[in-house]
Design an enzyme around this catalytic site. Structure first.
Site, mmCIF file in Angstrom:
data_model
loop_
_atom_site.group_PDB
_atom_site.id
_atom_site.type_symbol
_atom_site.label_atom_id
_atom_site.label_comp_id
_atom_site.label_asym_id
_atom_site.label_seq_id
_atom_site.Cartn_x
_atom_site.Cartn_y
_atom_site.Cartn_z
ATOM 1 N N CYS A 4 0.835 -1.199 0.000
ATOM 2 C CA CYS A 4 0.000 0.000 0.000
ATOM 3 C C CYS A 4 0.876 1.258 0.000
ATOM 4 O O CYS A 4 1.702 1.452 0.891
ATOM 5 C CB CYS A 4 -0.917 -0.003 1.218
ATOM 6 S SG CYS A 4 -1.868 1.528 1.410
ATOM 7 N N CYS A 7 0.457 3.324 3.209
ATOM 8 C CA CYS A 7 1.100 2.672 4.356
ATOM 9 C C CYS A 7 2.604 2.922 4.313
ATOM 10 O O CYS A 7 3.233 3.182 5.346
ATOM 11 C CB CYS A 7 0.816 1.171 4.354
ATOM 12 S SG CYS A 7 -0.865 0.740 4.861
ATOM 13 N N ASP A 30 -0.050 17.014 -1.356
ATOM 14 C CA ASP A 30 -0.371 16.190 -2.517
ATOM 15 C C ASP A 30 0.627 16.493 -3.629
ATOM 16 O O ASP A 30 0.934 17.661 -3.881
ATOM 17 C CB ASP A 30 -1.801 16.466 -2.983
ATOM 18 C CG ASP A 30 -2.322 15.433 -3.959
ATOM 19 O OD1 ASP A 30 -1.738 15.304 -5.054
ATOM 20 O OD2 ASP A 30 -3.303 14.755 -3.634
ATOM 21 N N HIS A 46 -3.950 0.832 8.289
ATOM 22 C CA HIS A 46 -4.593 0.624 6.991
ATOM 23 C C HIS A 46 -6.082 0.334 7.153
ATOM 24 O O HIS A 46 -6.475 -0.614 7.816
ATOM 25 C CB HIS A 46 -3.932 -0.534 6.237
ATOM 26 C CG HIS A 46 -4.492 -0.704 4.863
ATOM 27 N ND1 HIS A 46 -4.048 0.049 3.797
ATOM 28 C CD2 HIS A 46 -5.474 -1.492 4.386
ATOM 29 C CE1 HIS A 46 -4.726 -0.297 2.717
ATOM 30 N NE2 HIS A 46 -5.601 -1.224 3.048
ATOM 31 N N ASN A 87 -13.170 10.529 -0.528
ATOM 32 C CA ASN A 87 -13.700 9.754 -1.641
ATOM 33 C C ASN A 87 -13.798 8.295 -1.221
ATOM 34 O O ASN A 87 -12.943 7.790 -0.500
ATOM 35 C CB ASN A 87 -12.786 9.878 -2.857
ATOM 36 C CG ASN A 87 -12.659 11.301 -3.350
ATOM 37 O OD1 ASN A 87 -13.617 12.055 -3.345
ATOM 38 N ND2 ASN A 87 -11.468 11.684 -3.761
ATOM 39 N N GLY A 93 -14.275 8.334 -6.792
ATOM 40 C CA GLY A 93 -13.034 9.053 -7.047
ATOM 41 C C GLY A 93 -11.847 8.588 -6.227
ATOM 42 O O GLY A 93 -10.779 9.186 -6.296
ATOM 43 N N HIS A 98 -6.684 3.247 0.458
ATOM 44 C CA HIS A 98 -6.328 3.471 1.863
ATOM 45 C C HIS A 98 -7.082 4.736 2.228
ATOM 46 O O HIS A 98 -6.851 5.787 1.609
ATOM 47 C CB HIS A 98 -4.812 3.662 2.007
ATOM 48 C CG HIS A 98 -4.339 3.864 3.407
ATOM 49 N ND1 HIS A 98 -3.391 3.040 3.967
ATOM 50 C CD2 HIS A 98 -4.657 4.774 4.357
ATOM 51 C CE1 HIS A 98 -3.132 3.447 5.214
ATOM 52 N NE2 HIS A 98 -3.902 4.503 5.463
ATOM 53 N N HIS A 100 -8.359 8.136 3.172
ATOM 54 C CA HIS A 100 -7.635 9.398 3.327
ATOM 55 C C HIS A 100 -8.564 10.561 2.998
ATOM 56 O O HIS A 100 -9.515 10.410 2.252
ATOM 57 C CB HIS A 100 -6.385 9.445 2.435
ATOM 58 C CG HIS A 100 -6.679 9.313 0.980
ATOM 59 N ND1 HIS A 100 -7.021 8.104 0.386
ATOM 60 C CD2 HIS A 100 -6.690 10.226 -0.020
ATOM 61 C CE1 HIS A 100 -7.219 8.293 -0.917
ATOM 62 N NE2 HIS A 100 -7.037 9.573 -1.181
ATOM 63 N N HIS A 102 -8.812 14.649 1.668
ATOM 64 C CA HIS A 102 -8.165 15.729 0.923
ATOM 65 C C HIS A 102 -8.585 17.035 1.578
ATOM 66 O O HIS A 102 -9.783 17.325 1.683
ATOM 67 C CB HIS A 102 -8.636 15.754 -0.538
ATOM 68 C CG HIS A 102 -8.275 14.544 -1.319
ATOM 69 N ND1 HIS A 102 -7.239 14.528 -2.225
ATOM 70 C CD2 HIS A 102 -8.809 13.297 -1.335
ATOM 71 C CE1 HIS A 102 -7.157 13.327 -2.773
ATOM 72 N NE2 HIS A 102 -8.103 12.566 -2.242
#
Length: 114
Positions: A4, A7, A30, A46, A87, A93, A98, A100, A102
């Site tokens: 991952c 990870c 990003d 994870h 997402n 999207g 994993h 997360h 934005h």
């Protein structure tokens, strides 16, 4: 998970621009930003997607949102406003499986988003 991407970033096996970290979450810039401020908040453990959370993850999810608020303040986007996006799944999207968030800011966010 050994394969991952997030990870590996959380374990610091892959270099990234860290803007925040604690025992539960790491936040990085990003590499392909969609806004002047585009930060990914990644739980260290994870979880593939929002569909995979349980009641045991309640503290982690709240903690991540509090971290997002702190980062927004540190990035000077809190006063004008920002967007926090999660997402879920390919049609939602999600590109990296994993969980997360934005954190987007520094420009006007349009609606509907896409």
């Amino acid at each position: 998970m050994s394969d991952c991407l997030f990870c590996k970033i959380a374990a610091k096996d892959i270099p990234s621009q860290v803007v925040y970290e604690d025992e539960l979450v790491i936040a990085i810039k990003d590499i392909n930003p969609s806004a002047p401020v585009h930060i990914l908040l990644i739980p260290r453990n994870h979880i593939a997607s929002l569909n995979d959370i349980s009641a045991a993850d309640e503290l982690l999810l709240g903690h991540t949102q509090l971290a997002a608020m702190q980062i927004a303040r540190e990035q000077n986007i809190a006063a004008d406003g920002y967007r926090l996006v999660l997402n879920c799944g390919p049609l939602g999207g999600q590109e990296v499986m994993h969980l997360h968030y934005h954190l987007l800011g520094g420009r006007e966010m349009l609606w509907p988003p896409g």
